[in-house]
Enzyme design. Structure first.
Site, PDB file in Angstrom:
ATOM      1  CB  CYS A   1     -15.262  10.382   6.596  1.00 10.81           C
ATOM      2  SG  CYS A   1     -14.653   9.751   8.162  1.00 10.81           S
TER       3      CYS A   1
ATOM      4  CG  HIS B   1     -12.427   9.634   3.639  1.00 14.20           C
ATOM      5  ND1 HIS B   1     -11.788  10.579   4.408  1.00 14.20           N
ATOM      6  CD2 HIS B   1     -12.815   8.638   4.491  1.00 14.20           C
ATOM      7  CE1 HIS B   1     -11.789  10.177   5.669  1.00 14.20           C
ATOM      8  NE2 HIS B   1     -12.387   9.005   5.752  1.00 14.20           N
TER       9      HIS B   1
ATOM     10  CG  ASN C   1      -9.967   8.831   8.549  1.00 14.69           C
ATOM     11  OD1 ASN C   1     -10.444   9.940   8.317  1.00 14.69           O
ATOM     12  ND2 ASN C   1     -10.687   7.732   8.570  1.00 14.69           N
TER      13      ASN C   1
HETATM   14  O1  UT7 Z   1     -13.284   7.244   7.764  1.00 19.11           O
HETATM   15  C1  UT7 Z   1     -13.935   6.023   7.672  1.00 19.11           C
HETATM   16  C2  UT7 Z   1     -13.632   5.253   8.849  1.00 19.11           C
HETATM   17  N1  UT7 Z   1     -12.857   4.122   8.891  1.00 19.11           N
HETATM   18  C3  UT7 Z   1     -12.326   3.328   7.936  1.00 19.11           C
HETATM   19  O2  UT7 Z   1     -12.377   3.548   6.779  1.00 19.11           O
HETATM   20  C4  UT7 Z   1     -11.658   2.090   8.429  1.00 19.11           C
HETATM   21  C5  UT7 Z   1     -11.912   0.911   7.539  1.00 19.11           C
HETATM   22  N2  UT7 Z   1     -11.239  -0.259   8.034  1.00 19.11           N
HETATM   23  C6  UT7 Z   1      -9.911  -0.405   8.023  1.00 19.11           C
HETATM   24  O3  UT7 Z   1      -9.209   0.464   7.539  1.00 19.11           O
HETATM   25  C7  UT7 Z   1      -9.311  -1.673   8.559  1.00 19.11           C
HETATM   26  O4  UT7 Z   1     -10.357  -2.590   8.849  1.00 19.11           O
HETATM   27  C8  UT7 Z   1      -8.442  -1.457   9.840  1.00 19.11           C
HETATM   28  C9  UT7 Z   1      -7.185  -0.718   9.453  1.00 19.11           C
HETATM   29  C10 UT7 Z   1      -9.228  -0.669  10.867  1.00 19.11           C
HETATM   30  C11 UT7 Z   1      -8.027  -2.804  10.438  1.00 19.11           C
HETATM   31  O5  UT7 Z   1      -7.353  -3.587   9.469  1.00 19.11           O
HETATM   32  P1  UT7 Z   1      -7.744  -5.110   9.272  1.00 19.11           P
HETATM   33  O6  UT7 Z   1      -6.843  -5.654   8.258  1.00 19.11           O
HETATM   34  O7  UT7 Z   1      -9.223  -5.168   9.010  1.00 19.11           O
HETATM   35  O8  UT7 Z   1      -7.357  -5.724  10.685  1.00 19.11           O
HETATM   36  P2  UT7 Z   1      -8.296  -6.479  11.720  1.00 19.11           P
HETATM   37  O9  UT7 Z   1      -9.241  -5.527  12.357  1.00 19.11           O
HETATM   38  O10 UT7 Z   1      -8.841  -7.703  11.078  1.00 19.11           O
HETATM   39  O11 UT7 Z   1      -7.234  -6.919  12.802  1.00 19.11           O
HETATM   40  C12 UT7 Z   1      -6.216  -7.866  12.506  1.00 19.11           C
HETATM   41  C13 UT7 Z   1      -5.364  -8.062  13.728  1.00 19.11           C
HETATM   42  C14 UT7 Z   1      -6.165  -8.336  15.001  1.00 19.11           C
HETATM   43  O12 UT7 Z   1      -5.429  -9.266  15.761  1.00 19.11           O
HETATM   44  P3  UT7 Z   1      -5.816 -10.814  15.752  1.00 19.11           P
HETATM   45  O13 UT7 Z   1      -7.236 -10.875  16.222  1.00 19.11           O
HETATM   46  O14 UT7 Z   1      -5.653 -11.269  14.335  1.00 19.11           O
HETATM   47  O15 UT7 Z   1      -4.819 -11.416  16.687  1.00 19.11           O
HETATM   48  C15 UT7 Z   1      -6.187  -7.006  15.702  1.00 19.11           C
HETATM   49  O16 UT7 Z   1      -6.316  -7.139  17.103  1.00 19.11           O
HETATM   50  O17 UT7 Z   1      -4.620  -6.867  13.989  1.00 19.11           O
HETATM   51  C16 UT7 Z   1      -4.818  -6.485  15.359  1.00 19.11           C
HETATM   52  N3  UT7 Z   1      -4.733  -5.033  15.431  1.00 19.11           N
HETATM   53  C17 UT7 Z   1      -3.555  -4.392  15.596  1.00 19.11           C
HETATM   54  N4  UT7 Z   1      -2.296  -4.858  15.727  1.00 19.11           N
HETATM   55  C18 UT7 Z   1      -1.326  -3.936  15.856  1.00 19.11           C
HETATM   56  C19 UT7 Z   1      -5.722  -4.107  15.342  1.00 19.11           C
HETATM   57  N5  UT7 Z   1      -5.218  -2.882  15.446  1.00 19.11           N
HETATM   58  C20 UT7 Z   1      -3.871  -3.030  15.608  1.00 19.11           C
HETATM   59  C21 UT7 Z   1      -2.814  -2.136  15.750  1.00 19.11           C
HETATM   60  N6  UT7 Z   1      -1.551  -2.633  15.875  1.00 19.11           N
HETATM   61  N7  UT7 Z   1      -2.990  -0.790  15.766  1.00 19.11           N
END
Ligand code: UT7
Length: 321
Positions: free
Chosen positions: A111, A248, A278
């Site tokens: 990225c 980004h 993204n």
């Molecule tokens: O280009 C650079 C690359 N990437 C990034 O910049 C990504 C940086 N990170 C992020 O943007 C965030 O960490 C995410 C958007 C990827 C995830 O958000 P989060 O608030 O950190 O969520 P999490 O990973 O802590 O997940 C929370 C919950 C989990 O469920 P439980 O364990 O609380 O029951 C996940 O399984 O959300 C669940 N979850 C989803 N639920 C519905 C994860 N993905 C999804 C989804 N839909 N697509």
């Protein structure tokens, strides 16, 4: 001597997939995706390729710069989703454009790729080796994501953005700050093909994108403000003197957090993440080109471009438009 951007262009695949469509593929919802990321839809390729998107964006950038493809001396494509292992996307784009006099190659900085390309091009142009460069960020990440993994597949989109850089006496790039931390490479990675030579009989899965989202999030909100402040310091500017911060487009919450840390209003952080998601290396040049097309950039505006991603890699560039 300075190096300035004289033309920009962008290209997105025709097909748009909104969050509701994705909720028919994996267990997710429009509400979750919108609240956690700011993404409402993304463009996904059907017939387009990384090369065709790159060439489309490049043609528009050349037109905007008033230049012919044959005049381009350096052609860099930043991508992690090339259509072929070899040759480079840049060489294929060179052929499509007829940029016969360019030295063409790809770089892989995920990225941050577009900013790495700017870093390289500025050095080449300032050294006097080349007078101009065509830089393209192009991705079809939809072929790298695991479409059964809701933690990643909802985040990414396909697209390309391009910019023409030329030597300039007055305005242009004022400073850059760039870095890598390879010790954290496993936080965000995509495995290559397993080696199946007669000795290895390599095992392994196809190369899907794997990410520790929270680690990347923490890295981004910590590193991006430091990197921007460093670049601004080198340019002798304060955050208050910046017209727009183009970040980004990975997550709206990351951008909001950076705005808060820099004590700047969110309005100065333009976003298209809701429309494009993204798009990795394409994200910054698409945003820049769309703003240029919309007439939102004026001579004398001070812009900060900043990105972060796999590697880990990051960068910021301060420029006067
Ligand atoms: O280009 C650079 C690359 N990437 C990034 O910049 C990504 C940086 N990170 C992020 O943007 C965030 O960490 C995410 C958007 C990827 C995830 O958000 P989060 O608030 O950190 O969520 P999490 O990973 O802590 O997940 C929370 C919950 C989990 O469920 P439980 O364990 O609380 O029951 C996940 O399984 O959300 C669940 N979850 C989803 N639920 C519905 C994860 N993905 C999804 C989804 N839909 N697509």
């Amino acid at each position: 001597m300075k190096v300035r951007i004289t033309g920009t262009g962008w290209e997105l695949p025709e097909y748009e997939a909104d969050n509701n469509y994705l909720s028919t593929i994996v267990e997710t919802s429009d509400e979750w995706i919108t609240e956690r990321t700011g993404i409402r839809k993304r463009h996904l390729v059907k017939d387009e390729t990384t090369t065709s998107l790159a060439a489309g964006a490049a043609k528009k950038a050349l037109l905007n710069a008033g230049m012919k493809a044959e005049e381009i001396q350096l052609l860099i494509v930043a991508t992690i989703s090339s259509d072929t292992e070899t040759p480079s996307t840049a060489c294929q784009v060179q052929a499509l454009l007829g940029a016969a006099h360019a030295v063409a190659f790809d770089i892989n900085a995920a990225c941050s790729g577009f900013l790495y390309a700017v870093h390289i091009a500025e050095a080449f142009i300032k050294s006097g080796m080349y007078e101009n460069a065509l830089l393209i960020g192009a991705e079809t990440l939809s072929k790298l994501v695991d479409w059964t993994d809701r933690g990643t597949c909802v985040l990414f989109g396909d697209g390309a953005g391009a910019a023409v850089l030329t030597a300039s006496e007055s305005q242009g790039i004022l400073s850059q700050s760039i870095g890598s931390n390879g010790s954290k490479w496993e936080v965000l990675s995509c495995a290559g093909r397993p080696n199946q030579n007669p000795l290895c009989q390599g095992e392994g899965t196809p190369g899907y994108l794997r990410m520790d989202g929270q680690e990347v999030f923490k890295f981004a909100v910590k590193t991006v403000p430091i990197c921007i402040e460093d670049a601004l310091k080198k340019a002798g500017l304060s955050p208050d003197e910046v017209t727009y911060f183009l970040l980004h487009q990975a997550n709206r919450r990351i951008i909001q957090s950076v705005a808060k840390r820099l004590k700047q209003p969110e309005e100065r952080f333009p976003m298209n993440i809701d429309q494009c998601a993204n798009t990795s290396a394409a994200s910054l040049p698409i945003l820049l080109a769309q703003m240029n097309e919309q007439g939102r950039l004026h001579p004398g505006d001070r812009l900060v471009l900043s990105g972060f991603g796999a590697g880990l890699t990051w960068g910021a560039c301060v420029l006067e438009w």
